[in-house]
Design an enzyme around this catalytic site. Structure first.
Site, PDB file in Angstrom:
ATOM      1  CG  HIS A   1      -2.610   2.407   3.861  1.00  0.00           C
ATOM      2  ND1 HIS A   1      -2.225   1.485   4.813  1.00  0.00           N
ATOM      3  CD2 HIS A   1      -3.394   1.732   2.979  1.00  0.00           C
ATOM      4  CE1 HIS A   1      -2.741   0.303   4.516  1.00  0.00           C
ATOM      5  NE2 HIS A   1      -3.462   0.425   3.407  1.00  0.00           N
TER       6      HIS A   1
ATOM      7  CB  SER B   1      -0.948   0.000   1.199  1.00  0.00           C
ATOM      8  OG  SER B   1      -1.835  -1.095   1.132  1.00  0.00           O
TER       9      SER B   1
END
Length: 411
Positions: free
Chosen positions: A350, A285
């Site tokens: 993220h 991610s």
């Protein structure tokens, strides 16, 4: 042309594909490229020709002499290039042509003087936009579509369309995706689990996952991208990675996109080691969010210039996918761990990827085929990124012991 505006030549960008005429509406700058069907003469040859009209080596010749030179040797040029050069001679107000502009035009060098010269010439020469060109094959339509999806200016779209050969193909993003899928399948078969693999007692006992107890093993700050929490985690990451990363790599090349992707991956794991110190990290991610956030930020910053169809809808879909994947990561982080006191993987990676995307990534995507080392904003973001890396390294060396933090045991 004023002698003070003489520009330094830049790196040549040769193209074996046919030239595509560019158009300039208002202040837009257009670029035309030559073809290699007839081999271009080396720069020294053009210098020799130019010197025939410039015996005093002043670096300039009159527009009349320039036209004579083009009429004599114009058969060596692509017709589109010749037409622009003639238009340049007609539109030059000061009556003089700079040698460096001439060489840049002959050698396909994307310097500032090249852009200025093309702009001057194309003000008298109009042509259809790339989007309006009929009779394109499937591959040509794909390249044109990618150009309009990723580049905000017609000058760059036509430059890319005319020069793209498909060699090398976008191998980096595809190769990373293949390895991610292969590793996931391997551990799926090994653990006999395809959903929420992270809940398996043996999941974190592998050489790839980042774990705070093993943070001294430096490769884990990158290798964690090949481990995913489950098939839903892998699917969303690979989908976004291919849909966004492959077109970006087609346009900007493996070096730039690979740098952006790896920077996001490294920032993600280091961000976890600083902000969520007890949690492991899995999934790609960080790199995926760096690519997607950079692309979305580039669209927003160049909204009026982006000609991609349904751009608002596509942005909404991308943001929805990112939100679903991020929400899954947050839920998993606070889901009761199957082997307490070791927590589930962190979602902070993220955020590290997004931070890289909206800083380094925006500069990379905005300056298509331009030298990044000549961009002041690029160096500012690189410096900030390096400072963060150094801070995180020292944090990992000293902070855990200074804070007397009790790390979770290995599962």
């Amino acid at each position: 042309m004023d002698p003070g505006t003489r520009a330094r030549p830049r790196e040549a960008h040769a193209s074996p594909s046919p030239a595509v005429a560019a158009n300039a509406e208002g202040d837009a700058i257009e670029v035309l490229e030559s073809t290699d069907v007839l081999p271009m003469a080396p720069e020294d040859h053009w210098k020799t020709l130019f010197d025939q009209f410039d015996p005093e080596s002043s670096g300039y010749i009159s527009t009349e002499q320039f036209r004579s030179l083009l009429n004599t040797y114009g058969s060596e040029l692509d017709p589109h290039k010749l037409a622009v050069l003639l238009a340049l001679a007609d539109s030059n107000a000061d009556g003089m042509i700079c040698y460096q502009d001439f060489v840049n035009l002959m050698s396909n060098k994307r310097s500032n003087s090249f852009r200025r010269a093309i702009l001057q010439g194309n003000r008298q020469r109009k042509s259809a936009a790339l989007l309006e060109e009929p009779g394109l094959g499937l591959s040509q339509r794909l390249v044109r579509h990618v150009a309009y999806e990723t580049l905000p200016r017609e000058v760059d779209r036509k430059w890319y369309y005319d020069s793209y050969t498909g060699c090398p193909p976008p191998w980096f993003i595809i190769a990373v995706a293949i390895v991610e899928v292969a590793v996931f399948v391997y551990y799926g078969l090994l653990l006999d689990r395809w959903v929420l693999q992270v809940s398996h007692p043996l999941y974190l006992r592998n050489p790839l996952v980042y774990h705070p107890q093993l943070r001294a093993q430096a490769w884990r700050y990158l290798s964690y991208i090949f481990m995913h929490a489950g098939i839903e985690h892998l699917s969303l990451n690979v989908l976004l990675q291919l849909l966004v990363g492959v077109p970006l790599e087609m346009v900007h090349g493996a070096l730039r996109i690979g740098f952006l992707y790896i920077s996001g991956v490294l920032a993600g794991s280091l961000a976890v080691s600083v902000a969520d110190m007890t949690a492991p990290v899995v999934g790609s991610s960080g790199g995926v969010y760096a690519l997607v956030s950079a692309h979305l930020a580039n669209i927003v910053m160049n909204w009026s210039g982006m000609k991609c169809q349904f751009k608002l809808l596509r942005m909404g879909i991308a943001l929805l996918c990112m939100s679903v994947e991020f929400g899954r990561a947050v839920w998993l982080r606070f889901y009761p761990s199957v082997y307490p006191p070791c927590p589930n993987p962190s979602f902070v990676a993220h955020l590290g990827g997004v931070a890289v995307g909206v800083t380094l990534g925006v500069v990379v995507l905005r300056n298509y085929e331009q030298r990044l080392q000549e961009q002041s904003l690029w160096w500012i973001f690189v410096l900030v990124y390096i400072i963060f890396i150094l801070f995180a390294i020292f944090w990992n060396i000293f902070a855990y012991s200074l804070l007397e933090l009790r790390l979770p045991p290995l599962p």
